[in-house]
Design a protein around this motif. Structure first.
Motif, PDB file in Angstrom:
ATOM      1  N   VAL A 119       0.829  -1.203   0.000  1.00  0.00           N
ATOM      2  CA  VAL A 119       0.000   0.000   0.000  1.00  0.00           C
ATOM      3  C   VAL A 119       0.864   1.253   0.000  1.00  0.00           C
ATOM      4  N   ASP A 120       1.920   1.263   0.799  1.00  0.00           N
ATOM      5  CA  ASP A 120       2.779   2.447   0.898  1.00  0.00           C
ATOM      6  C   ASP A 120       3.448   2.757  -0.435  1.00  0.00           C
ATOM      7  N   VAL A 121       3.939   1.720  -1.118  1.00  0.00           N
ATOM      8  CA  VAL A 121       4.596   1.947  -2.410  1.00  0.00           C
ATOM      9  C   VAL A 121       3.595   2.464  -3.430  1.00  0.00           C
ATOM     10  N   ASN A 122       2.361   1.978  -3.390  1.00  0.00           N
ATOM     11  CA  ASN A 122       1.347   2.463  -4.324  1.00  0.00           C
ATOM     12  C   ASN A 122       1.030   3.936  -4.081  1.00  0.00           C
TER      13      ASN A 122
ATOM     14  N   ASN B 259       3.120   6.158  -2.887  1.00  0.00           N
ATOM     15  CA  ASN B 259       4.262   6.917  -3.406  1.00  0.00           C
ATOM     16  C   ASN B 259       4.287   6.928  -4.925  1.00  0.00           C
ATOM     17  N   LEU B 260       3.861   5.824  -5.550  1.00  0.00           N
ATOM     18  CA  LEU B 260       3.814   5.749  -7.008  1.00  0.00           C
ATOM     19  C   LEU B 260       2.830   6.770  -7.561  1.00  0.00           C
ATOM     20  N   LEU B 261       1.704   6.958  -6.900  1.00  0.00           N
ATOM     21  CA  LEU B 261       0.716   7.942  -7.348  1.00  0.00           C
ATOM     22  C   LEU B 261       1.290   9.355  -7.306  1.00  0.00           C
ATOM     23  N   LEU B 262       2.095   9.632  -6.286  1.00  0.00           N
ATOM     24  CA  LEU B 262       2.686  10.964  -6.163  1.00  0.00           C
ATOM     25  C   LEU B 262       3.736  11.205  -7.239  1.00  0.00           C
ATOM     26  N   ASP B 263       4.427  10.129  -7.659  1.00  0.00           N
ATOM     27  CA  ASP B 263       5.499  10.268  -8.647  1.00  0.00           C
ATOM     28  C   ASP B 263       5.012  10.171 -10.090  1.00  0.00           C
ATOM     29  N   SER B 264       3.796   9.686 -10.288  1.00  0.00           N
ATOM     30  CA  SER B 264       3.312   9.428 -11.643  1.00  0.00           C
ATOM     31  C   SER B 264       2.904  10.718 -12.347  1.00  0.00           C
ATOM     32  N   PRO B 265       2.985  10.738 -13.684  1.00  0.00           N
ATOM     33  CA  PRO B 265       2.612  11.940 -14.436  1.00  0.00           C
ATOM     34  C   PRO B 265       1.119  12.220 -14.363  1.00  0.00           C
TER      35      PRO B 265
ATOM     36  N   ILE C  39      10.654   0.560 -10.377  1.00  0.00           N
ATOM     37  CA  ILE C  39      11.294   1.106  -9.176  1.00  0.00           C
ATOM     38  C   ILE C  39      10.380   0.926  -7.972  1.00  0.00           C
ATOM     39  N   ALA C  40       9.073   1.191  -8.172  1.00  0.00           N
ATOM     40  CA  ALA C  40       8.103   1.015  -7.089  1.00  0.00           C
ATOM     41  C   ALA C  40       8.073  -0.440  -6.624  1.00  0.00           C
ATOM     42  N   LEU C  41       8.122  -1.376  -7.569  1.00  0.00           N
ATOM     43  CA  LEU C  41       8.133  -2.790  -7.205  1.00  0.00           C
ATOM     44  C   LEU C  41       9.375  -3.126  -6.383  1.00  0.00           C
ATOM     45  N   LEU C  42      10.540  -2.643  -6.810  1.00  0.00           N
ATOM     46  CA  LEU C  42      11.773  -2.893  -6.059  1.00  0.00           C
ATOM     47  C   LEU C  42      11.676  -2.311  -4.649  1.00  0.00           C
ATOM     48  N   ARG C  43      11.104  -1.132  -4.555  1.00  0.00           N
ATOM     49  CA  ARG C  43      10.978  -0.511  -3.235  1.00  0.00           C
ATOM     50  C   ARG C  43       9.995  -1.271  -2.351  1.00  0.00           C
TER      51      ARG C  43
END
Length: 318
Positions: free
Chosen positions: A26-29, A31-37, A199-203
């Protein structure tokens, strides 16, 4: 050791590990939303698919919104694999074997339980990220306290097997979901969005830094190879299976490479097959098919452990 005691320690560590992995996803998702275009759709369905409980979620919540998914995976007491349910189950297992585990282990799992129990369910995104970090750290603290304060006897080894099998299963699940479902469109393969997601998956497996120390480029095959076949990274599937097998042999007293019990055979066979596989052979077969089969075989190992060591007790829900 009594089968009841071994069973409780095994599930104590599995539930703690499971809570940590849900927090990671959940946490990585978030962060992914914040980094996504801009214009990138929210990707909450893959998190539910990772659990294998999409039908249950749809029955209870219907719409796949951020609020619904976070509530389901984090605070839903009626869902047995939510963070709060896992930590509660871990605490209950610890309570039944307080005479076997160290007082420090009990104190840590108790503190973990009350931290999750007292967390407000309405968070801002930044507060949620902080909460999931606390969950991960509480799990790490418990693992460290267990290693440092409990004799490395049969009970400790059963706990180690539980933790490693749970970790191997969750690494396989998150890799499978990314490879086949998370990518919105084939045109994104190799693009900036694709790299962000890898990158999100690795994190999500706390593997980004260790991966970059041995790989300069992020490619699907090299990420899959690192998370499946790396023998040194503690969250890779192969490393988890090696550690589980080592503890299993310590329990049975059998020499590595030999077997007398069903779980030694199923786990040893799976681990040895990975020893000689290459990532090219895996991708040629189909990564999804490989990971699906691997998850099934990890479940078989768990069932064999139950039948061999715990069968006098009622089977816990996995």
């Amino acid at each position: 050791m009594l089968s009841r005691v071994a069973d409780s320690i095994y599930w104590l560590t599995r539930y703690v590990e499971r809570a940590e992995n849900v927090a990671r996803f959940v946490d990585v998702n978030l962060n992914l939303l914040l980094d996504s275009p801009a214009g990138f759709g929210e990707q909450w369905e893959p998190l539910i698919l990772t659990t294998g409980d999409l039908a249950l979620f749809q029955e209870r919540y219907g719409e796949l919104t951020a609020e619904n998914v976070i509530q389901f995976l984090t605070f839903d007491r009626s869902y047995p694999n939510s963070i709060i349910s896992c930590v509660q189950a871990a605490r209950e297992n610890a309570r039944t074997v307080r005479e076997v585990i160290s007082s420090e282990m009990w104190e840590q799992v108790n503190a973990f339980y009350f931290m999750v129990q007292d967390a407000p369910q309405k968070h801002s995104l930044s507060e949620l990220s902080g909460f999931f970090t606390e969950v991960k750290m509480a799990s790490h603290l418990f693992a460290g306290v267990m290693d440092a304060t409990m004799s490395h006897n049969e009970g400790w080894h059963f706990g180690q097997i539980g933790r490693m099998l749970e970790r191997a299963d969750k690494t396989a699940r998150i890799l499978d979901v990314k490879y086949f479902i998370l990518l919105p469109s084939i045109k994104d393969v190799g693009g900036a969005l694709d790299e962000l997601q890898w990158i999100a998956l690795l994190r999500s497996a706390s593997s980004y830094e260790m991966y970059r120390k041995c790989q300069h480029r992020i490619t699907p095959s090299s990420v899959a190879e690192f998370l499946i076949l790396n023998r040194e990274f503690p969250r890779s599937i192969q490393c988890c299976l090696m550690e589980a097998e080592r503890s299993l042999h310590c329990i049975t007293g059998n020499t590595a490479g030999t077997w007398r019990t069903p779980p030694e055979r199923t786990l040893g066979r799976l681990r040895s097959e990975l020893d000689y596989l290459t990532i090219d052979e895996i991708t040629e077969r189909g990564l999804h098919e490989f990971l699906d089969d691997l998850q099934s075989r990890v479940n078989t190992v768990g069932n064999d452990i139950f039948e061999t060591f715990f069968a006098l007790q009622p089977l816990h829900s996995a």
